[in-house]
Design a protein around this motif. Sequence first.
Motif, mmCIF file in Angstrom:
data_model
loop_
_atom_site.group_PDB
_atom_site.id
_atom_site.type_symbol
_atom_site.label_atom_id
_atom_site.label_comp_id
_atom_site.label_asym_id
_atom_site.label_seq_id
_atom_site.Cartn_x
_atom_site.Cartn_y
_atom_site.Cartn_z
ATOM 1 N N ASN A 233 11.542 -5.756 0.062
ATOM 2 C CA ASN A 233 11.183 -7.074 0.595
ATOM 3 C C ASN A 233 9.751 -7.484 0.277
ATOM 4 O O ASN A 233 9.446 -8.681 0.235
ATOM 5 C CB ASN A 233 11.393 -7.105 2.110
ATOM 6 N N VAL A 234 8.865 -6.511 0.083
ATOM 7 C CA VAL A 234 7.457 -6.828 -0.161
ATOM 8 C C VAL A 234 7.077 -6.593 -1.624
ATOM 9 O O VAL A 234 6.502 -7.465 -2.275
ATOM 10 C CB VAL A 234 6.539 -6.016 0.771
ATOM 11 N N LEU A 235 7.410 -5.417 -2.145
ATOM 12 C CA LEU A 235 6.997 -5.088 -3.513
ATOM 13 C C LEU A 235 7.997 -5.562 -4.566
ATOM 14 O O LEU A 235 7.721 -5.463 -5.764
ATOM 15 C CB LEU A 235 6.786 -3.574 -3.644
ATOM 16 N N GLY A 236 9.178 -6.031 -4.141
ATOM 17 C CA GLY A 236 10.134 -6.607 -5.073
ATOM 18 C C GLY A 236 10.979 -5.615 -5.840
ATOM 19 O O GLY A 236 11.534 -5.946 -6.885
ATOM 20 N N TYR A 237 11.135 -4.375 -5.347
ATOM 21 C CA TYR A 237 11.973 -3.393 -6.021
ATOM 22 C C TYR A 237 13.455 -3.762 -5.849
ATOM 23 O O TYR A 237 13.856 -4.330 -4.834
ATOM 24 C CB TYR A 237 11.746 -2.000 -5.436
ATOM 25 N N GLY B 263 0.308 7.892 9.376
ATOM 26 C CA GLY B 263 -0.951 7.182 9.530
ATOM 27 C C GLY B 263 -1.396 6.543 8.224
ATOM 28 O O GLY B 263 -1.846 5.391 8.197
ATOM 29 N N TRP B 264 -1.274 7.288 7.139
ATOM 30 C CA TRP B 264 -1.614 6.756 5.818
ATOM 31 C C TRP B 264 -0.715 5.560 5.486
ATOM 32 O O TRP B 264 -1.191 4.521 5.022
ATOM 33 C CB TRP B 264 -1.465 7.855 4.769
ATOM 34 N N GLN B 265 0.575 5.708 5.744
ATOM 35 C CA GLN B 265 1.514 4.639 5.430
ATOM 36 C C GLN B 265 1.210 3.363 6.219
ATOM 37 O O GLN B 265 1.528 2.251 5.773
ATOM 38 C CB GLN B 265 2.945 5.100 5.709
ATOM 39 N N SER B 266 0.611 3.512 7.386
ATOM 40 C CA SER B 266 0.312 2.345 8.211
ATOM 41 C C SER B 266 -0.812 1.494 7.633
ATOM 42 O O SER B 266 -1.115 0.420 8.161
ATOM 43 C CB SER B 266 -0.060 2.777 9.631
ATOM 44 N N THR B 267 -1.454 1.955 6.530
ATOM 45 C CA THR B 267 -2.516 1.174 5.886
ATOM 46 C C THR B 267 -1.993 0.339 4.724
ATOM 47 O O THR B 267 -2.785 -0.213 3.961
ATOM 48 C CB THR B 267 -3.632 2.112 5.372
ATOM 49 N N ILE B 268 -0.679 0.243 4.567
ATOM 50 C CA ILE B 268 -0.088 -0.476 3.439
ATOM 51 C C ILE B 268 -0.517 -1.944 3.419
ATOM 52 O O ILE B 268 -0.848 -2.526 4.452
ATOM 53 C CB ILE B 268 1.450 -0.402 3.456
ATOM 54 N N SER B 269 -0.475 -2.525 2.226
ATOM 55 C CA SER B 269 -0.790 -3.946 2.045
ATOM 56 C C SER B 269 0.319 -4.596 1.240
ATOM 57 O O SER B 269 1.183 -3.917 0.664
ATOM 58 C CB SER B 269 -2.132 -4.109 1.327
ATOM 59 N N ALA B 270 0.297 -5.914 1.193
ATOM 60 C CA ALA B 270 1.354 -6.651 0.495
ATOM 61 C C ALA B 270 1.301 -6.467 -1.014
ATOM 62 O O ALA B 270 2.281 -6.754 -1.704
ATOM 63 C CB ALA B 270 1.266 -8.134 0.838
ATOM 64 N N ASP B 271 0.168 -5.989 -1.534
ATOM 65 C CA ASP B 271 0.047 -5.754 -2.978
ATOM 66 C C ASP B 271 -0.224 -4.277 -3.279
ATOM 67 O O ASP B 271 -0.935 -3.938 -4.217
ATOM 68 C CB ASP B 271 -1.054 -6.623 -3.575
ATOM 69 N N VAL C 27 3.138 -10.793 3.548
ATOM 70 C CA VAL C 27 2.022 -10.314 4.358
ATOM 71 C C VAL C 27 2.475 -10.045 5.786
ATOM 72 O O VAL C 27 2.143 -9.005 6.383
ATOM 73 C CB VAL C 27 0.863 -11.330 4.338
ATOM 74 N N ALA C 28 3.264 -10.956 6.375
ATOM 75 C CA ALA C 28 3.750 -10.777 7.741
ATOM 76 C C ALA C 28 4.679 -9.569 7.841
ATOM 77 O O ALA C 28 4.588 -8.775 8.789
ATOM 78 C CB ALA C 28 4.463 -12.042 8.205
ATOM 79 N N LEU C 29 5.587 -9.425 6.867
ATOM 80 C CA LEU C 29 6.485 -8.273 6.867
ATOM 81 C C LEU C 29 5.694 -6.970 6.771
ATOM 82 O O LEU C 29 6.002 -5.996 7.478
ATOM 83 C CB LEU C 29 7.462 -8.374 5.690
ATOM 84 N N THR C 30 4.683 -6.964 5.914
ATOM 85 C CA THR C 30 3.867 -5.757 5.754
ATOM 86 C C THR C 30 3.181 -5.384 7.053
ATOM 87 O O THR C 30 3.120 -4.198 7.419
ATOM 88 C CB THR C 30 2.813 -5.974 4.649
ATOM 89 N N GLU C 31 2.676 -6.366 7.781
ATOM 90 C CA GLU C 31 2.024 -6.084 9.057
ATOM 91 C C GLU C 31 3.003 -5.478 10.054
ATOM 92 O O GLU C 31 2.652 -4.560 10.806
ATOM 93 C CB GLU C 31 1.416 -7.370 9.614
ATOM 94 N N GLY C 32 4.236 -5.985 10.063
ATOM 95 C CA GLY C 32 5.244 -5.428 10.960
ATOM 96 C C GLY C 32 5.600 -3.995 10.607
ATOM 97 O O GLY C 32 5.674 -3.115 11.480
ATOM 98 N N TYR C 33 5.825 -3.733 9.320
ATOM 99 C CA TYR C 33 6.140 -2.374 8.890
ATOM 100 C C TYR C 33 4.975 -1.422 9.173
ATOM 101 O O TYR C 33 5.176 -0.289 9.625
ATOM 102 C CB TYR C 33 6.467 -2.346 7.394
ATOM 103 N N ALA C 34 3.754 -1.892 8.914
ATOM 104 C CA ALA C 34 2.573 -1.056 9.143
ATOM 105 C C ALA C 34 2.446 -0.673 10.619
ATOM 106 O O ALA C 34 2.106 0.468 10.951
ATOM 107 C CB ALA C 34 1.313 -1.777 8.669
#
Length: 477
Positions: A303-307, A355-363, A438-445
Amino acid sequence: MLGAADVPTRTSRRTAPPTWLVVALACAGQFLVVLDVSVVNVALPSMRADLGLGGSGLQWVVNAYAIAFAGFMLLGGRAGDLYGRKRMFLVGLALFTLASLAGGLAREGWELLAARAAQGLGAAVLAPSTLTILTAAVPEGAARARAIATWTAVGAGGGAAGGLVGGLLVDGLSWRWVLLINVPIGAVVLLGALWWLPESRAGDGRRLDLPGALLVTAGLGTLAYGISQTEASGWTAAATLVPLVAGLALVGLFLLVEARTAAPLMPLGLLGRRAVSSANAAMFLSGSAMFCMWYFMTLYAQNVLGYTPLEAGLALVPSSLAVVVGSKVAPRLMRYAGARKVAVLGTVVAAVGFGWQSTISADGTYLTAIMIPGILMMLGAGLAATPLAALATSGVPTGEAGLVSGLINTSRVMGGSLGLAVMSTIAAARTEGSGAPVALTEGYALAFRVSAVVLGVGAVMMAVWLPRRGGSVGAPS
């Protein structure tokens, strides 16, 4: 001590099979059970288009399996103790395989949902027997720890491989093959088990505690149903609260009945054993966080990175390998540090990954946003699950082995179901219905961040509550 010598067996004129073959057959059954929890996810859009399923029907493709699986697992474990672990393995696998065939050939939505429920019932009968057969065949100690590590790795690998296998089958063939693939594999394992698996049972002539069986099955099934309703209805809706409260009431009534029954389905004294109660609580808590990883990582990748679904499955291959490595390394570490310390270590490693995964970004890039944190999460999961399973089954009386195996499986499944429902709600609340990357990434994070906290709490609980000794492989803890 629960060893091969302690288990009453029905001997055959054939030579006893080698231990590795028994372990391989048990692990093959476990792989099928766990694979089917996740393999259908990538096929859901194709199922909807082909069978005309609505949104609620699509949800029930997953929930019908999960509810039957969770609800009948304790009953399946006890049935193995009383009627024979091999017999229940065969019955469960046969039902699972036939239901897979029916689901793959379904022409109407209701036929698919009925087949998925039958699959879940077969899995609930089969899953406890896989671990009990394994622990009965391998004496407690280093060899059993290695066997449990293999069982853990295969089970975790089945869950991890679901996305990849499903993507390959849907892209290359059709959605029907995510179910039909079970048929030839199930048939081969069924024939091998029929010929080579030894029979074992409690052998004390007890009858099944029918009132207890009905209450716990209804209670766990109702709880699982209530949890499944949270995604569509929310936590405060009557459709969610009523089954949750009813399920808790039924489980409470089950415990009251068991305290007064001469031959209970689950002797409450088992929960008084520190190794059993603490390992199950730890498995429930860690499962509530670990199970979310595959779900949110797949959503983030697509949904975010387009895979594509297949690319998302391939992206998680290193994580799948990491859980296998962690499971296989755990027995060696247990030999020197003990089961408790290895379980804590694995949980801490996983918490660092979350914890590391929670720092993800939309790009985010693949290396730092998927591969490395994914490896840490699943390496920790593999390290933690093996000692927990070993602790839960160590020193258990022969007549209760199947029940304890069903209990540890139930803790993992119920923990995963509850954790996924809670984390999905948390993620959805942060995105507020927005489909923007960006919103989806914040929710997943946020979901990953909360999971990291849950695992941190779990690590402290394990350090305090898990026994210092037990599930050992030859060295004190």
